[in-house]
Write an enzyme that holds these catalytic residues in place. Structure first.
Site, PDB file in Angstrom:
ATOM      1  CG  HIS A 218      -0.654  -0.352   2.491  1.00  0.00           C
ATOM      2  ND1 HIS A 218       0.396   0.232   3.152  1.00  0.00           N
ATOM      3  CD2 HIS A 218      -1.218  -1.220   3.372  1.00  0.00           C
ATOM      4  CE1 HIS A 218       0.494  -0.260   4.373  1.00  0.00           C
ATOM      5  NE2 HIS A 218      -0.481  -1.149   4.527  1.00  0.00           N
ATOM      6  NE  ARG A 229      16.670  22.098   1.484  1.00  0.00           N
ATOM      7  CZ  ARG A 229      15.992  23.193   1.831  1.00  0.00           C
ATOM      8  NH1 ARG A 229      15.064  23.094   2.775  1.00  0.00           N
ATOM      9  NH2 ARG A 229      16.244  24.345   1.277  1.00  0.00           N
ATOM     10  CG  ASP A 250     -10.028   3.786  -0.078  1.00  0.00           C
ATOM     11  OD1 ASP A 250      -9.088   4.564  -0.370  1.00  0.00           O
ATOM     12  OD2 ASP A 250     -10.196   3.320   1.064  1.00  0.00           O
ATOM     13  CG  HIS A 253      -6.543   3.660   2.631  1.00  0.00           C
ATOM     14  ND1 HIS A 253      -7.866   3.280   2.714  1.00  0.00           N
ATOM     15  CD2 HIS A 253      -5.896   3.020   3.650  1.00  0.00           C
ATOM     16  CE1 HIS A 253      -8.007   2.439   3.730  1.00  0.00           C
ATOM     17  NE2 HIS A 253      -6.833   2.278   4.314  1.00  0.00           N
ATOM     18  CG  ASP A 276      -5.374  -2.955   3.694  1.00  0.00           C
ATOM     19  OD1 ASP A 276      -5.201  -4.076   4.214  1.00  0.00           O
ATOM     20  OD2 ASP A 276      -5.034  -1.897   4.248  1.00  0.00           O
TER      21      ASP A 276
END
Length: 385
Positions: A218, A229, A250, A253, A276
């Protein structure tokens, strides 16, 4: 002897592209022919199903699902085959039951349940093995994992973890002390290594790629973010398109723009769509279990711990497909590999995730509006809307 099956007038997505108005012939669990089926051609011998305008996709393969229908695989691994029988209702034909961070005995029980095989007469989505997401995760990026159950890399805890025992994919944080030694052991046993729940720097991520980590769990979630940086793990992944990533599409997330960015940095054969999904998939709002003796609050849109932390999803693969097509402004044929051939390739499977002669007859069929209509596993219809 089971008679052959022929799906007529479907649009078949093959490795060579679309075969429109096709006949897909199936016998003995395998695809035996795919060809344009023109009006006036004789009916093939066997059972014929005319499905004009339906989309025939290779069967959808899920590499990360924590449970469904009220059952969490880490809380009740003994119910693995029961839930697998119902996953074709979402279009899945094969999957990896995912065990999140749990006591060592839970991982062992999952192995034994998988090795024990299905009950007599069973049909459903095939558990191709197991995905162990934990317990070797970085506490700084624990996500919804129970921090009390996290462990430093320990070879004594993985004595039975190998591909022969069904362990196909392991997610761990490569920056933890001892992670590379453990990873080498797992890789030698035929297990796919994935980076996840990691506080790795950009440089540590590059080292992990060199050490055999070729997959990322994921992307964006529970890892060091992209900064100008300090590129972090996300920056390392985005600049290395040979690494395969999984995405939860979805729109909760991960922001749609970031999903599009990840997709644009690599070809579809290095992107896997995962849900998930957790135990509330297919269930009404309420409270549901998550491995590690945790309770998740589900409101119909998202699944969260009491403190608001996302704890898996309620995503269905058909929605993930539609979302990615919209977010990436891409046609279906550019996204379908992310549910089919790419997850199959992650596991080294050439007989799944593809519609071609000789492949397993696992198919996910959509109606002309794009809704799930039928699921076949091994040439048998295991779900019909």
């Amino acid at each position: 002897m089971t008679q052959s099956l022929h799906l007529l007038h479907v649009d078949a997505f093959t490795p060579q592209g679309w075969v429109r108005d096709a006949c897909i012939s199936i016998a003995a669990g395998k695809i035996t022919d795919i060809f344009p089926y023109k009006n006036g051609m004789p009916m093939p011998e066997g059972k014929c199903l005319e499905r004009k305008g339906w989309i025939a996709s290779p069967g959808w393969i899920e590499l990360q699902i924590n449970g469904a229908f009220g059952v969490d695989f880490a809380e009740e691994p003994q119910r693995m085959w029961e839930i697998a029988a119902r996953l074709p209702e979402f279009g899945f034909t094969a999957f990896l039951p995912t065990i999140v961070t749990s006591p060592p005995a839970v991982f062992q029980q999952a192995i034994e349940v998988w090795k024990g095989g299905p009950p007599t007469g069973w049909q459903g989505a095939i558990p191709l093995g197991l995905h162990f997401e934990g317990p070797f995760l970085n506490p700084k990026k624990k996500g919804a994992h129970n921090p009390q159950l996290l462990q430093p890399p320990n070879p004594n805890l993985v004595a039975d973890w190998d591909a022969a025992n069904g362990v196909r994919l392991v997610t761990l944080a490569p920056e933890l002390p001892g992670a590379y030694e453990l990873a080498q052991t797992l890789r030698e046993r035929g297990i796919v290594l994935s980076i996840g729940h990691s506080y790795a720097t950009y440089e540590e991520a590059l080292t992990a790629f060199e050490q055999g980590f070729r997959y990322v769990t994921h992307l964006y979630n529970a890892m060091t973010p992209l900064e100008y940086r300090a590129p972090g793990l996300v920056g390392a992944v985005l600049t290395h398109p040979e690494i395969t990533v999984s995405l939860i599409a979805d729109g909760i997330h991960v922001h749609p723009a970031m999903l599009k960015l990840a997709y644009q940095t690599r070809s579809p054969d290095h992107v896997v769509l995962v849900t998930d999904a957790m135990s509330a998939l297919g269930m009404p709002p309420g409270r549901y279990p998550l491995g590690g003796k945790q309770e998740v609050f589900v409101d119909g849109h998202s699944a969260r711990l009491a403190d608001g932390t996302l704890a898996g999803s309620l995503l269905k693969p058909a929605d993930a497909l539609r979302n990615m097509m919209t977010f990436c402004d891409a046609p279906m044929e550019k996204i379908l590999p992310c549910l089919t051939s790419t997850p199959a390739a992650v596991l080294g499977l050439s007989n799944k995730g593809t519609l071609q002669v000789g492949a397993d007859a696992d198919l996910t069929l959509l109606d002309p509006e794009g809704n799930l209509a039928m699921t076949l596993v091994g040439g048998e219809i295991v779900y019909e809307a």
